[in-house]
Structures are given as C-alpha cells and as structure tokens.
Design an enzyme around this catalytic site. Structure first.
Site, PDB file in Angstrom:
ATOM      1  N   CYS A 342       0.833  -1.196   0.000  1.00  0.00           N
ATOM      2  CA  CYS A 342       0.000   0.000   0.000  1.00  0.00           C
ATOM      3  C   CYS A 342       0.877   1.259   0.000  1.00  0.00           C
ATOM      4  O   CYS A 342       1.503   1.574  -1.004  1.00  0.00           O
ATOM      5  CB  CYS A 342      -0.974  -0.030   1.169  1.00  0.00           C
ATOM      6  SG  CYS A 342      -2.367   1.115   0.990  1.00  0.00           S
ATOM      7  N   HIS A 469      -3.625  -5.231   0.154  1.00  0.00           N
ATOM      8  CA  HIS A 469      -3.124  -5.774   1.422  1.00  0.00           C
ATOM      9  C   HIS A 469      -3.201  -7.304   1.402  1.00  0.00           C
ATOM     10  O   HIS A 469      -4.171  -7.896   1.873  1.00  0.00           O
ATOM     11  CB  HIS A 469      -3.940  -5.233   2.598  1.00  0.00           C
ATOM     12  CG  HIS A 469      -3.715  -3.785   2.879  1.00  0.00           C
ATOM     13  ND1 HIS A 469      -2.789  -3.336   3.799  1.00  0.00           N
ATOM     14  CD2 HIS A 469      -4.276  -2.668   2.352  1.00  0.00           C
ATOM     15  CE1 HIS A 469      -2.798  -2.009   3.827  1.00  0.00           C
ATOM     16  NE2 HIS A 469      -3.701  -1.580   2.951  1.00  0.00           N
ATOM     17  N   GLU A 471      -1.769  -9.435   3.180  1.00  0.00           N
ATOM     18  CA  GLU A 471      -1.716 -10.085   4.505  1.00  0.00           C
ATOM     19  C   GLU A 471      -3.094 -10.490   5.007  1.00  0.00           C
ATOM     20  O   GLU A 471      -3.224 -11.392   5.847  1.00  0.00           O
ATOM     21  CB  GLU A 471      -1.038  -9.173   5.525  1.00  0.00           C
ATOM     22  CG  GLU A 471      -1.751  -7.871   5.826  1.00  0.00           C
ATOM     23  CD  GLU A 471      -1.344  -6.723   4.923  1.00  0.00           C
ATOM     24  OE1 GLU A 471      -1.626  -5.565   5.276  1.00  0.00           O
ATOM     25  OE2 GLU A 471      -0.736  -6.993   3.868  1.00  0.00           O
TER      26      GLU A 471
END
Length: 531
Positions: A342, A469, A471
């Site tokens: 990001c 993102h 994750e």
C-alpha cells in the site's frame, strides 16, 4: 445455522480472537463449513482511521441481529456452500459500557435463533500472583456473574492461565460458575498459537459443541487436524532463522502490524525457518534523528543493514515517510529483498522518481500537495474532507500485464488475482511510461488499466510493491504469495523455487487445505501452481 458467540472478561486482549479462530479450525477439520464475524463495540463515526496507538476498530452497522444473520450466510469457501456454523467474536470486556448494546442484542438473539442453535464461549483470566503462586478464580467468578446478570449464560468457560489449570481450581470454577467440570477448558501458555486448536481438541471441545448444537459430524480421523499438528510441531523445532526489517511508524506497539506479522510467520514456517522481525521506527532512519539522537539513528541503520529482507507496510500521515524512502533506497541499491504494501509501494515509486528519474521533489500529494512531480495522487472519488469514508475498500481484481512477472509466478501463473484494498491515494497513471522506461514495471493493474496495482524492478533479486493488502488473506498453511516471495528471497531460496516450477522441497511441504472447509476436500501438497 449454528452460532457460537465468544465473549471475554477481566481484561482486554485476553485471546478471544485466537480462541474463536481455533474453534473454527477444529470445526472445519470435522468437514463443517465455518464462517466468522468480528465485532468491536466502539462508538465511532469512522474508527478505521484511528491510529493503532489509539485503537484500530471497524465500524459496526445498525440492526445488528439481522446483520449477523445475513452475514453468516455468505459463503467463504471456494465451493460456494453456505456456512453451517458462524463463530462470532465480541470484542471488549463484559461490563464495558460500550459493549452493553451488543450484549443486549445477543441476549435477544439467542431466543430468536433458539437455544439449540446458539452457545456462548466465555474467555476469562486466571491470574497467578508470583507472591503465592496460587491460581486465582475470583476474577473469573465475577466475570461470569456479570455476564449472567446481563442475560447470557456461558456454555464453555475457557480459562487463560500461565500454567495448566489445577484440578482443584477447575472444580472450584465449575461449582461457583454453575457449569460441569468438562465445560471448564484450560488454555494455558503454549510455545505457539498453532498449538491452541490442538489444546481445545484434546479437552473435548468438538465433542461438546457437536452434542450441544447437534452438529452433523461423523467422528472419524481428521486429516486436516493431523497436518495442523505437523505444522505446530514444525513451529516448535525450527533451527534456521530469517530476519525481516519492518520499517513503520507504529513499531512501539507490535499489535499495530498483527496481520503483517502473521503473514510473515506463515511464510517463514512454509520454508522451515524461524522468523525474526526487526522493528524499526522509520523516523529513526532520518537525518534529523542523526542530529538529535545519533545513537538511536545508528542502531536503526544497524538493524536495517543486518536484516535479510525489508518490508514497508501500509500507513497514513507524513511522519516517518522520508525514513521509509531511505530504507527503500538502501534495499534497491543493495539488491536486498523488498516488499512494499500500500503506502510502501507508493513510497517505492516516489523514491525511484527522486533517485533514478531525477525528480528531486517527487512525492505524494498526501504529503506535499505543491509537488511539481506528483507521482502519487488522490483518487477521483476521494473527498479530501472525509478521510476513511471514501476509501477504495474491499476485494478488487488485479490483472497481470506481464507473463514474466515474479509475483504472477508466485500466484501460480494466473491471469488475475483478487485481493483486499484499503487506500485513498494511487500512483499517477499519466507518469507510468517514465518509470517503465527506466526499469520499474507496473506488472499488475486494475480491470480498467487505470490503477497501478503491482510494481516490480528489473534486474533486482526481489523488489515488489503491491497496492492491496495481501496479509489479510494469508493463512497458516496457505501463506500469501507476496510475503512468501519475500521470505523465499530473504532465505536465498527464491530462484531455486522458481526453477523447480514453484514447488517446495519435500521437507518444506505440507497440506494447503486450511483455506477450505469442504467435506470432500482431499489434502494435496503445497503447490502454489494450484492456488
């Protein structure tokens, strides 16, 4: 639909999330389709823009009972099947004024869905003062009494303790909290959170839930749980280490980057390495710190230079951005594995513009609206007067524009991926050709080709940035490809992995079935080609 509500008492941060996910894991291992909902009872207009030092909490909508029932039916598995069980984690601590409306909503909810379809797991603390060494039950008794007074009765009391719960203590909790001893579950400290599902399984949690909720489960050997145990065992005996420098602005509170750390752990575990995270406050890398606190400055740079890889995660605000670009510059020049997420990707573009393209004042308009080279700009739909309310949120599709992209190979040589976004600024698409002429390739773009989603640097071992993102979709037995690539590169295994057709060596291989709860799913080896 069966609902399992997880509440907590005594203190916050007691481990409700780990308990909720562990319950979901062992139920999935039984072949059930399981979904989960997290509710944080904080009254804010837009809690998503809080600093992690204040509290990171999502916003909850009105009409919570109907909302829960609607969300619980949404499929979370690849087969599109409607979930059979919904695990709901209610954040905060029982007794907090913020949680009162939610507790009352679930008090009514249990009658709406009927008793046989609703149960409550209450997580409580069993302190053990060092002065006496005795396990104390009074906080748990008070917490359960408070919960009962609000209209919810715990079916299972999960006791968080340092050491295994003594039999006498367990019986005392049983007597004064009005539950059977088998309903008092010990969740003591273990070497790894991956041991918690096994801990619950050993104490008969699945058997109790199947009986209490009349779940359609056949008691047969569960392959997923066997593979989970293999993973937990591996986690306990790792010998080789790999270090990642996490360069951010909230490093004093590691929980600020929980999702990022977990994604790194999943990837490190997949390659049989122990993860060492070197937390670096990005402001400490800046020249201003050299003048004011030279020791802190040199310590930060020593951490960065000794790490095997560099990660710059997402964030907001101008503080520390120059230090992040210093770290990115070092990783680029030293051919060190780098991943920018990001804001991390956006700053990698800014750093490249300054030091390769020669645009000295290149910046994001978030930090310098007057820049003559605005390489990162606010999106057309973004209203600067409203921070989080107009973010580009949720799952979006990213199309790979290059067949030779490293990240595309790590994803399994797919044409596109769908990952979750959360940002208000984007790389200026009008300047794209300037970067690609010098080797910074935008290998992933949105469906319309207007938003730059993935960057890769030519002639670099691993220099990757993603606008999304990744994750958020990483799993213990199915790590996120961008993070997995970073760990492979940091451990010196990336080229070998790519040469072998994106396959791990036998000693590093285990099941990739944790991402699905389909009863018919057979376990296969961890091959990112079949992601």
């Amino acid at each position: 639909m069966k609902y399992i509500l997880v509440t907590g008492g005594v203190i916050s941060g007691i481990g409700k999330g780990i308990i909720a996910s562990s319950v979901g894991t062992i139920l999935k291992s039984c072949g059930l389709h399981v979904t989960a909902i997290k509710i944080d009872p904080y009254i804010n207009i837009d809690a998503g823009t809080f600093s992690p030092y204040e509290h990171v909490v999502p916003h909850i909508t009105d009409a919570i009972q109907e909302w829960v029932m609607k969300q619980a039916k949404i499929s979370v598995d690849d087969d599109g099947m409607e979930p059979q069980v919904c695990v709901i984690e209610l954040g905060g601590t029982v007794g907090d004024i913020e949680s009162m409306p939610f507790i009352e909503a679930f008090r009514q909810f249990q009658f709406k869905v009927k008793k046989e379809n609703f149960c409550n797991i209450h997580v409580s603390l069993i302190p053990q003062p060092s002065a006496t060494g005795e396990q104390k039950t009074k906080p748990t008794q008070n917490s359960v009494r408070e919960l009962r007074g609000l209209g919810l009765t715990p079916d299972l009391i999960m006791c968080r303790c340092t050491t295994p719960l003594e039999t006498a203590v367990k019986e005392k909790i049983s007597m004064f909290c009005h539950v059977e001893p088998t309903q008092v579950i010990c969740v003591h400290d273990v070497p790894s959170v991956y041991r918690v599902p096994l801990l619950l399984e050993d104490q008969g949690v699945v058997s109790y839930l199947c009986q209490r909720l009349n779940l359609p489960v056949e008691m047969k050997p569960r392959k997923l749980l066997t593979k989970w145990k293999e993973m937990a065992d591996r986690s306990d005996r790792l010998l080789e280490s790999v270090s990642i420098a996490l360069v951010g602005k909230y490093t004093k509170l590691s929980d600020s980057y929980t999702s990022v750390i977990k994604a790194l752990e999943h990837s490190a575990l997949a390659i049989n390495h122990k993860l060492e995270v070197k937390y670096i406050d990005s402001a400490d890398l800046e020249t201003a710190t050299l003048q004011e606190e030279p020791v802190k400055y040199h310590e930060a740079w020593q951490k960065l230079c000794s790490a095997h890889g560099v990660l710059v995660p997402g964030g907001f605000g101008v503080r520390g951005t120059e230090g992040k670009m210093q770290a990115i510059n070092w990783a680029r020049k030293q051919n060190k594995p780098f991943l920018g997420v990001c804001l991390g990707m956006q700053l990698a573009v800014c750093e490249f513009a300054r030091n390769v393209l020669g645009w000295e004042d290149a910046n994001s308009t978030e930090f310098n609206p007057e820049s003559k080279h605005p390489v990162v700009i606010d999106m057309p739909e973004h209203n600067p007067g409203q921070m989080g309310g107009t973010m580009r949120l949720g799952k979006r599709r990213t199309i790979f524009k290059s067949s030779s992209s490293v990240l595309r190979k790590l994803y399994g040589n797919v044409e596109y991926v769908e990952e979750r976004h959360r940002h208000r600024f984007e790389v200026n698409p009008e300047l794209k050709h300037h970067f690609e002429e010098k080797g910074l390739q935008f290998v992933g773009q949105d469906v319309e080709g207007e938003r730059m989603e993935v960057i890769e640097l030519e002639d670099h071992y691993y220099f990757v940035g993603v606008q999304y993102h990744p994750e958020f979709t990483s799993r213990p037995i199915n790590p996120s490809p961008p993070y997995f690539g970073l760990l492979l590169a940091a451990a010196g295994k990336l080229q070998s992995y790519l040469t072998k057709g994106c396959r791990l060596s036998p000693r590093d291989t285990y099941s990739d079935c944790s991402g699905s709860s389909s009863p018919e799913m057979e376990l296969s080896e961890l091959k990112f080609l079949s992601l």
